[in-house]
Design a protein around this motif. Structure first.
Motif, PDB file in Angstrom:
ATOM      1  N   ARG A  14       0.843  -1.215   0.000  1.00  0.00           N
ATOM      2  CA  ARG A  14       0.000   0.000   0.000  1.00  0.00           C
ATOM      3  C   ARG A  14       0.867   1.249   0.000  1.00  0.00           C
ATOM      4  O   ARG A  14       0.540   2.235  -0.658  1.00  0.00           O
ATOM      5  CB  ARG A  14      -0.933   0.014   1.216  1.00  0.00           C
ATOM      6  CG  ARG A  14      -2.146  -0.833   1.057  1.00  0.00           C
ATOM      7  CD  ARG A  14      -3.268  -0.501   2.036  1.00  0.00           C
ATOM      8  NE  ARG A  14      -2.879  -0.018   3.337  1.00  0.00           N
ATOM      9  CZ  ARG A  14      -2.913  -0.726   4.467  1.00  0.00           C
ATOM     10  NH1 ARG A  14      -3.291  -1.979   4.456  1.00  0.00           N
ATOM     11  NH2 ARG A  14      -2.563  -0.182   5.606  1.00  0.00           N
ATOM     12  N   LEU A  15       1.961   1.218   0.755  1.00  0.00           N
ATOM     13  CA  LEU A  15       2.874   2.360   0.793  1.00  0.00           C
ATOM     14  C   LEU A  15       3.525   2.590  -0.570  1.00  0.00           C
ATOM     15  O   LEU A  15       3.629   3.732  -1.028  1.00  0.00           O
ATOM     16  CB  LEU A  15       3.943   2.152   1.871  1.00  0.00           C
ATOM     17  CG  LEU A  15       3.427   2.213   3.309  1.00  0.00           C
ATOM     18  CD1 LEU A  15       4.433   1.618   4.274  1.00  0.00           C
ATOM     19  CD2 LEU A  15       3.079   3.651   3.686  1.00  0.00           C
ATOM     20  N   LEU A  46       7.451  11.421   3.261  1.00  0.00           N
ATOM     21  CA  LEU A  46       7.048  10.255   4.042  1.00  0.00           C
ATOM     22  C   LEU A  46       5.674  10.479   4.671  1.00  0.00           C
ATOM     23  O   LEU A  46       4.838   9.577   4.689  1.00  0.00           O
ATOM     24  CB  LEU A  46       8.094   9.938   5.107  1.00  0.00           C
ATOM     25  CG  LEU A  46       9.476   9.519   4.586  1.00  0.00           C
ATOM     26  CD1 LEU A  46      10.423   9.223   5.748  1.00  0.00           C
ATOM     27  CD2 LEU A  46       9.384   8.327   3.657  1.00  0.00           C
ATOM     28  N   GLU A  47       5.434  11.689   5.152  1.00  0.00           N
ATOM     29  CA  GLU A  47       4.145  12.004   5.757  1.00  0.00           C
ATOM     30  C   GLU A  47       3.014  11.879   4.742  1.00  0.00           C
ATOM     31  O   GLU A  47       1.953  11.334   5.040  1.00  0.00           O
ATOM     32  CB  GLU A  47       4.148  13.428   6.347  1.00  0.00           C
ATOM     33  CG  GLU A  47       5.095  13.636   7.498  1.00  0.00           C
ATOM     34  CD  GLU A  47       6.544  13.928   7.078  1.00  0.00           C
ATOM     35  OE1 GLU A  47       6.843  14.050   5.854  1.00  0.00           O
ATOM     36  OE2 GLU A  47       7.389  14.002   7.979  1.00  0.00           O
ATOM     37  N   ILE A  59      -1.712   4.819   6.733  1.00  0.00           N
ATOM     38  CA  ILE A  59      -0.795   4.197   7.684  1.00  0.00           C
ATOM     39  C   ILE A  59      -0.092   5.311   8.446  1.00  0.00           C
ATOM     40  O   ILE A  59       0.155   6.390   7.903  1.00  0.00           O
ATOM     41  CB  ILE A  59       0.240   3.314   6.931  1.00  0.00           C
ATOM     42  CG1 ILE A  59      -0.478   2.152   6.242  1.00  0.00           C
ATOM     43  CG2 ILE A  59       1.326   2.804   7.852  1.00  0.00           C
ATOM     44  CD1 ILE A  59       0.419   1.274   5.385  1.00  0.00           C
ATOM     45  N   THR A  60       0.238   5.066   9.693  1.00  0.00           N
ATOM     46  CA  THR A  60       0.958   6.084  10.459  1.00  0.00           C
ATOM     47  C   THR A  60       2.370   6.244   9.908  1.00  0.00           C
ATOM     48  O   THR A  60       2.899   5.347   9.251  1.00  0.00           O
ATOM     49  CB  THR A  60       1.067   5.694  11.948  1.00  0.00           C
ATOM     50  OG1 THR A  60       1.883   4.516  12.054  1.00  0.00           O
ATOM     51  CG2 THR A  60      -0.304   5.455  12.566  1.00  0.00           C
ATOM     52  N   HIS A 110       8.828   0.083   7.489  1.00  0.00           N
ATOM     53  CA  HIS A 110       9.175  -0.509   6.201  1.00  0.00           C
ATOM     54  C   HIS A 110      10.265   0.266   5.469  1.00  0.00           C
ATOM     55  O   HIS A 110      11.109  -0.327   4.804  1.00  0.00           O
ATOM     56  CB  HIS A 110       7.943  -0.581   5.299  1.00  0.00           C
ATOM     57  CG  HIS A 110       6.872  -1.485   5.805  1.00  0.00           C
ATOM     58  ND1 HIS A 110       7.003  -2.853   5.847  1.00  0.00           N
ATOM     59  CD2 HIS A 110       5.648  -1.214   6.314  1.00  0.00           C
ATOM     60  CE1 HIS A 110       5.907  -3.387   6.345  1.00  0.00           C
ATOM     61  NE2 HIS A 110       5.071  -2.419   6.631  1.00  0.00           N
ATOM     62  N   PHE A 111      10.219   1.584   5.548  1.00  0.00           N
ATOM     63  CA  PHE A 111      11.132   2.439   4.775  1.00  0.00           C
ATOM     64  C   PHE A 111      11.667   3.532   5.688  1.00  0.00           C
ATOM     65  O   PHE A 111      10.929   4.420   6.101  1.00  0.00           O
ATOM     66  CB  PHE A 111      10.410   3.058   3.572  1.00  0.00           C
ATOM     67  CG  PHE A 111       9.722   2.045   2.703  1.00  0.00           C
ATOM     68  CD1 PHE A 111      10.462   1.212   1.875  1.00  0.00           C
ATOM     69  CD2 PHE A 111       8.345   1.917   2.717  1.00  0.00           C
ATOM     70  CE1 PHE A 111       9.835   0.273   1.083  1.00  0.00           C
ATOM     71  CE2 PHE A 111       7.705   0.978   1.929  1.00  0.00           C
ATOM     72  CZ  PHE A 111       8.451   0.149   1.108  1.00  0.00           C
ATOM     73  N   LYS A 112      12.947   3.477   5.961  1.00  0.00           N
ATOM     74  CA  LYS A 112      13.561   4.441   6.898  1.00  0.00           C
ATOM     75  C   LYS A 112      13.656   5.844   6.297  1.00  0.00           C
ATOM     76  O   LYS A 112      13.586   6.831   7.015  1.00  0.00           O
ATOM     77  CB  LYS A 112      14.959   3.978   7.312  1.00  0.00           C
ATOM     78  CG  LYS A 112      15.023   2.594   7.901  1.00  0.00           C
ATOM     79  CD  LYS A 112      14.307   2.505   9.226  1.00  0.00           C
ATOM     80  CE  LYS A 112      14.481   1.123   9.825  1.00  0.00           C
ATOM     81  NZ  LYS A 112      13.245   0.477  10.183  1.00  0.00           N
TER      82      LYS A 112
END
Length: 184
Positions: free
Chosen positions: A13-14, A32-33, A41-42, A49-51
């Motif tokens: 989904r991300l 990212l936000e 997703i928060t 998942h992704f830094k």
């Protein structure tokens, strides 16, 4: 704790949310936000998942490559697993590419100067594709020329250097399909 399929679906989904943002707004607008909000997703869930934005972009590019490669290989295996079937699948995928997919690829290509590491997986795909055709048959040269022509047509349009008319696209597609079908 989420199971692996939940993690995978959240991760997917991300990636899909990132693809939509990059496609419609460009890489510069990707945050990212914004991706977390678009995916529902928060931000903490995204960071699981992704830094970084770079990690997310790299996953997006890899996902696109994997999807393209799997789709093309599946189409080719429906017609046989030879060079001709693979070339026909590549030709059809190139000429049938959806506008949203073209826009996403165009925006990612534009971002390559700021994110050159994104090109590594793309180079690997090209290397693998050309290597596969390099030893494919007695007509290796024709297979390589067809592949290069497909890539050239795609890049001309993706980079907005030239847009072929529908009649030109039909004529090129037919010519490339004829050449590919004639390979043994």
């Amino acid at each position: 704790m989420p199971n692996s399929s939940q993690r995978s679906s959240g991760k997917q989904r991300l990636i899909e949310a990132a693809a939509e943002i990059v496609s419609t707004q460009g890489v510069q607008q990707l945050t990212l936000e914004g991706v977390a909000a678009a995916a529902g997703i928060t931000k903490g869930g995204l960071i699981y998942h992704f830094k970084t934005k770079d990690d997310l972009l790299a996953a997006l590019v890899q996902s696109m490559i994997d999807e393209w490669d799997q789709r093309t290989r599946a189409k080719a295996s429906e017609s046989g697993s030879n060079s001709s079937a693979m070339l026909l699948a590549l030709i059809n995928d190139t000429f049938d590419m959806q506008p949203s997919e073209k826009q996403l690829m165009r925006n990612l290509l534009a971002a390559a100067s700021s994110y050159p590491h994104l090109l590594g997986p793309v180079r690997e795909l090209y290397d693998r594709t050309y290597r596969d055709f390099a030893g494919s048959s007695a007509q290796t040269g024709i297979a390589l020329v067809i592949t290069a022509a497909i890539d050239g047509i795609s890049l001309l349009e993706l980079l907005d250097f030239h847009h072929f008319s529908e009649d030109q696209r039909k004529a090129m597609r037919k010519a490339l399909q004829t050449l590919a079908k004639d390979l043994t």
